[in-house]
Design a protein around this motif. Structure first.
Motif, PDB file in Angstrom:
ATOM      1  N   ILE A   1      -2.149  -6.285  11.651  1.00 27.90           N
ATOM      2  CA  ILE A   1      -0.788  -5.742  11.598  1.00 27.90           C
ATOM      3  C   ILE A   1      -0.441  -5.314  10.170  1.00 27.90           C
ATOM      4  CG2 ILE A   1       1.660  -6.256  11.952  1.00 27.90           C
ATOM      5  CD1 ILE A   1       0.804  -8.291  14.079  1.00 27.90           C
ATOM      6  N   ILE A   2      -0.712  -6.180   9.213  1.00 30.10           N
ATOM      7  CA  ILE A   2      -0.385  -5.886   7.817  1.00 30.10           C
ATOM      8  C   ILE A   2      -1.172  -4.688   7.324  1.00 30.10           C
ATOM      9  CG2 ILE A   2      -0.398  -6.779   5.454  1.00 30.10           C
ATOM     10  CD1 ILE A   2       1.739  -7.999   7.354  1.00 30.10           C
ATOM     11  N   GLU A   3      -2.451  -4.625   7.648  1.00 32.88           N
ATOM     12  CA  GLU A   3      -3.284  -3.505   7.211  1.00 32.88           C
ATOM     13  C   GLU A   3      -2.750  -2.188   7.766  1.00 32.88           C
ATOM     14  OE1 GLU A   3      -6.536  -1.400   5.449  1.00 32.88           O
ATOM     15  OE2 GLU A   3      -5.563  -3.319   5.047  1.00 32.88           O
ATOM     16  N   ALA A   4      -2.406  -2.167   9.045  1.00 30.16           N
ATOM     17  CA  ALA A   4      -1.918  -0.930   9.661  1.00 30.16           C
ATOM     18  C   ALA A   4      -0.577  -0.513   9.079  1.00 30.16           C
ATOM     19  CB  ALA A   4      -1.816  -1.111  11.176  1.00 30.16           C
ATOM     20  N   HIS A   5       0.332  -1.465   8.882  1.00 26.87           N
ATOM     21  CA  HIS A   5       1.620  -1.126   8.264  1.00 26.87           C
ATOM     22  C   HIS A   5       1.432  -0.691   6.812  1.00 26.87           C
ATOM     23  CE1 HIS A   5       4.515  -1.940  11.341  1.00 26.87           C
ATOM     24  NE2 HIS A   5       4.274  -3.231  11.427  1.00 26.87           N
ATOM     25  N   ALA A   6       0.574  -1.388   6.074  1.00 28.79           N
ATOM     26  CA  ALA A   6       0.362  -1.051   4.663  1.00 28.79           C
ATOM     27  C   ALA A   6      -0.187   0.362   4.521  1.00 28.79           C
ATOM     28  CB  ALA A   6      -0.586  -2.060   4.018  1.00 28.79           C
TER      29      ALA A   6
ATOM     30  N   LEU B   1       1.691  -5.175  -0.486  1.00 33.36           N
ATOM     31  CA  LEU B   1       1.926  -3.925  -1.209  1.00 33.36           C
ATOM     32  C   LEU B   1       1.999  -4.160  -2.711  1.00 33.36           C
ATOM     33  CD1 LEU B   1       4.602  -2.327   1.150  1.00 33.36           C
ATOM     34  CD2 LEU B   1       2.165  -1.758   1.021  1.00 33.36           C
ATOM     35  N   LEU B   2       2.602  -5.264  -3.118  1.00 33.48           N
ATOM     36  CA  LEU B   2       2.673  -5.599  -4.535  1.00 33.48           C
ATOM     37  C   LEU B   2       1.314  -6.029  -5.072  1.00 33.48           C
ATOM     38  CD1 LEU B   2       6.048  -7.566  -4.537  1.00 33.48           C
ATOM     39  CD2 LEU B   2       5.624  -5.382  -5.672  1.00 33.48           C
ATOM     40  N   TYR B   3       0.601  -6.852  -4.303  1.00 37.29           N
ATOM     41  CA  TYR B   3      -0.692  -7.372  -4.739  1.00 37.29           C
ATOM     42  C   TYR B   3      -1.687  -6.250  -5.012  1.00 37.29           C
ATOM     43  CZ  TYR B   3      -5.273  -9.629  -4.453  1.00 37.29           C
ATOM     44  OH  TYR B   3      -6.558 -10.038  -4.701  1.00 37.29           O
ATOM     45  N   GLU B   4      -1.723  -5.255  -4.131  1.00 36.23           N
ATOM     46  CA  GLU B   4      -2.720  -4.191  -4.274  1.00 36.23           C
ATOM     47  C   GLU B   4      -2.249  -3.060  -5.181  1.00 36.23           C
ATOM     48  OE1 GLU B   4      -3.075  -3.218  -0.128  1.00 36.23           O
ATOM     49  OE2 GLU B   4      -1.841  -1.425  -0.331  1.00 36.23           O
ATOM     50  N   GLY B   5      -0.993  -3.090  -5.592  1.00 38.74           N
ATOM     51  CA  GLY B   5      -0.479  -2.066  -6.497  1.00 38.74           C
ATOM     52  C   GLY B   5       0.041  -0.812  -5.827  1.00 38.74           C
ATOM     53  N   THR B   6       0.122  -0.824  -4.499  1.00 36.78           N
ATOM     54  CA  THR B   6       0.712   0.323  -3.810  1.00 36.78           C
ATOM     55  C   THR B   6       2.179   0.471  -4.176  1.00 36.78           C
ATOM     56  OG1 THR B   6      -0.833   0.189  -1.950  1.00 36.78           O
ATOM     57  CG2 THR B   6       1.269   1.293  -1.536  1.00 36.78           C
ATOM     58  N   ALA B   7       2.857  -0.665  -4.334  1.00 36.47           N
ATOM     59  CA  ALA B   7       4.262  -0.680  -4.753  1.00 36.47           C
ATOM     60  C   ALA B   7       4.421  -1.594  -5.956  1.00 36.47           C
ATOM     61  CB  ALA B   7       5.151  -1.151  -3.604  1.00 36.47           C
ATOM     62  N   THR B   8       5.494  -1.361  -6.693  1.00 40.36           N
ATOM     63  CA  THR B   8       5.869  -2.226  -7.802  1.00 40.36           C
ATOM     64  C   THR B   8       7.226  -2.844  -7.478  1.00 40.36           C
ATOM     65  OG1 THR B   8       7.123  -0.555  -9.026  1.00 40.36           O
ATOM     66  CG2 THR B   8       4.715  -0.604  -9.361  1.00 40.36           C
ATOM     67  N   PRO B   9       7.631  -3.882  -8.200  1.00 41.82           N
ATOM     68  CA  PRO B   9       8.953  -4.468  -7.930  1.00 41.82           C
ATOM     69  C   PRO B   9      10.084  -3.435  -7.982  1.00 41.82           C
ATOM     70  CG  PRO B   9       7.693  -5.944  -9.303  1.00 41.82           C
ATOM     71  CD  PRO B   9       6.877  -4.683  -9.183  1.00 41.82           C
ATOM     72  N   ALA B  10       9.928  -2.409  -8.821  1.00 39.74           N
ATOM     73  CA  ALA B  10      10.978  -1.396  -8.946  1.00 39.74           C
ATOM     74  C   ALA B  10      11.137  -0.558  -7.681  1.00 39.74           C
ATOM     75  CB  ALA B  10      10.673  -0.484 -10.134  1.00 39.74           C
ATOM     76  N   ASP B  11      10.119  -0.560  -6.822  1.00 42.65           N
ATOM     77  CA  ASP B  11      10.201   0.215  -5.581  1.00 42.65           C
ATOM     78  C   ASP B  11      11.102  -0.441  -4.541  1.00 42.65           C
ATOM     79  OD1 ASP B  11       8.416   2.495  -5.956  1.00 42.65           O
ATOM     80  OD2 ASP B  11       6.805   1.029  -6.077  1.00 42.65           O
ATOM     81  N   PHE B  12      11.385  -1.727  -4.696  1.00 38.88           N
ATOM     82  CA  PHE B  12      12.130  -2.472  -3.682  1.00 38.88           C
ATOM     83  C   PHE B  12      13.617  -2.534  -4.024  1.00 38.88           C
ATOM     84  CE2 PHE B  12       7.818  -3.875  -3.144  1.00 38.88           C
ATOM     85  CZ  PHE B  12       7.686  -4.090  -1.774  1.00 38.88           C
ATOM     86  N   PHE B  13      14.434  -2.491  -2.985  1.00 40.66           N
ATOM     87  CA  PHE B  13      15.862  -2.744  -3.158  1.00 40.66           C
ATOM     88  C   PHE B  13      16.329  -3.647  -2.026  1.00 40.66           C
ATOM     89  CE2 PHE B  13      15.701   0.994  -0.439  1.00 40.66           C
ATOM     90  CZ  PHE B  13      16.721   0.799   0.485  1.00 40.66           C
ATOM     91  N   GLU B  14      17.336  -4.459  -2.327  1.00 43.50           N
ATOM     92  CA  GLU B  14      17.832  -5.454  -1.369  1.00 43.50           C
ATOM     93  C   GLU B  14      19.177  -4.998  -0.812  1.00 43.50           C
ATOM     94  OE1 GLU B  14      19.289 -10.004  -1.769  1.00 43.50           O
ATOM     95  OE2 GLU B  14      17.171  -9.671  -2.286  1.00 43.50           O
ATOM     96  N   PRO B  15      19.208  -4.624   0.464  1.00 37.68           N
ATOM     97  CA  PRO B  15      20.473  -4.155   1.039  1.00 37.68           C
ATOM     98  C   PRO B  15      21.433  -5.301   1.305  1.00 37.68           C
ATOM     99  CG  PRO B  15      18.761  -4.215   2.722  1.00 37.68           C
ATOM    100  CD  PRO B  15      18.095  -4.557   1.417  1.00 37.68           C
TER     101      PRO B  15
ATOM    102  N   ALA C   1       2.033   7.322   1.886  1.00 35.57           N
ATOM    103  CA  ALA C   1       3.203   7.863   1.192  1.00 35.57           C
ATOM    104  C   ALA C   1       3.003   7.860  -0.319  1.00 35.57           C
ATOM    105  CB  ALA C   1       4.446   7.056   1.554  1.00 35.57           C
ATOM    106  N   ALA C   2       2.395   6.798  -0.823  1.00 35.40           N
ATOM    107  CA  ALA C   2       2.159   6.730  -2.277  1.00 35.40           C
ATOM    108  C   ALA C   2       1.260   7.861  -2.745  1.00 35.40           C
ATOM    109  CB  ALA C   2       1.544   5.378  -2.637  1.00 35.40           C
ATOM    110  N   GLN C   3       0.267   8.211  -1.952  1.00 35.30           N
ATOM    111  CA  GLN C   3      -0.627   9.311  -2.299  1.00 35.30           C
ATOM    112  C   GLN C   3       0.101  10.650  -2.293  1.00 35.30           C
ATOM    113  OE1 GLN C   3      -3.700   8.909   0.630  1.00 35.30           O
ATOM    114  NE2 GLN C   3      -4.592   7.080  -0.307  1.00 35.30           N
TER     115      GLN C   3
END
Length: 300
Positions: free
Chosen positions: A284-289, A32-46, A295-297
């Protein structure tokens, strides 16, 4: 923001050769980070949840047996995992990720947990790689904190959400909907508020037609103010543990329909990833991604 819960403990190592593909929990955020779908700011560590939230769903006897590592050998085997302190901590952190995600979804419309979807965990015991039921814990948390009044759980994993069904039996504030493979595990099904058991080899067209006929009516009738979505990708034809015949594109269309419907209705949604056991980890990764890309769209 996509509000994605991720913690390094999600990729907790298991004995070599274990069939559960833990590596996906490390590779998915990287993709998700590599392709730009998400950025580091999108993640949080519970971190760890308040135990009161866990005990609102699971019995004290069961939780104590996990925390003290005194779960009997037969019950431990039923979970599919070798019991350890790190594993219990992992399960607690996953639950907290879904709780925090639900809170963030209330603010931003959507949130994700890279792990979770542990719908085989009952109030009194765990089964099939599920020790604590993350979405059930988060759903009850929202109700107890008066952050939601009516919750719809949309479980589209290939396996029935038997633990979730048991936990919320008779609870008028939570409607459980499970669409799953008829002959898949669990072989003894529980009774959700609505179960749709699909025959083996159900393909994209039939799968999507049933979902598109069902979900809008459920939302209209039940009028939920929050949705938990279990977006398992074990509905794929390539899945080793599933018997449904959907393509990666069909799985993506499923996600697009569910998330678009929630978005159009203004209903906050928390997504947990659930199962995915195709032999090629790339599938698996492609389907989850695709769930995150969709959602990003819609939301960004």
């Amino acid at each position: 923001m996509l509000n994605i819960a991720y913690h390094p403990i999600y990729k907790h190592p298991l004995p070599e050769g274990h069939r559960f593909p833990m590596v996906k929990y490390e590779l998915l955020p990287q993709q998700l980070l590599y392709e730009g779908t998400a950025t580091p700011a999108d993640f949080f560590e519970p971190g760890l949840p308040e135990m009161a939230a866990v005990l609102a769903i699971h019995t004290k006897e069961y939780v104590d047996s996990l925390m003290n590592l005194t779960l009997d050998a037969r019950a431990a085997r039923k979970t599919g995992f070798p019991l350890s302190a790190e594993l219990v901590q992992r399960e607690l952190i996953i639950a907290q990720g879904t709780i925090l995600g639900a809170q963030r979804a209330l603010q931003n419309g959507i949130a994700f947990n890279i792990a979770g979807g542990t719908h085989h965990a009952y109030s009194t015991h765990g089964e099939a790689f599920c020790l604590l039921n993350d979405q059930a814990i988060a759903a009850q948390y929202l109700l107890d904190k008066k952050l939601a009044k009516k919750i719809l759980i949309v479980d589209l994993d290939v396996h029935q959400g038997n633990g979730t069904a048991e936990i919320f039996t008779g609870n008028p504030n939570v409607f459980t909907f499970s669409m799953h493979g008829k002959t898949n595990y669990p072989f003894k099904k529980e009774t959700s508020d609505l179960d749709i058991a699909l025959p083996d080899n159900t393909g994209d067209a039939e799968y999507l037609s049933i979902l598109e006929e069902t979900l809008p009516k459920l939302i209209e009738t039940e009028k939920p103010d929050f949705v938990f979505y279990l977006s398992g990708v074990d509905i794929l034809a390539t899945d080793k543990l599933g018997k449904i015949n959907c393509s990666v594109e069909g799985c993506k269309a499923r996600d697009r329909f569910v998330l678009s419907l929630c978005h159009s209705k203004g209903i906050p949604v928390q997504c947990s990833m659930g199962g995915g056991y195709s032999p090629d980890i790339k599938t698996i990764i492609e389907a989850h991604a695709n769930t995150y890309r969709t959602a990003a769209q819609l939301y960004l």
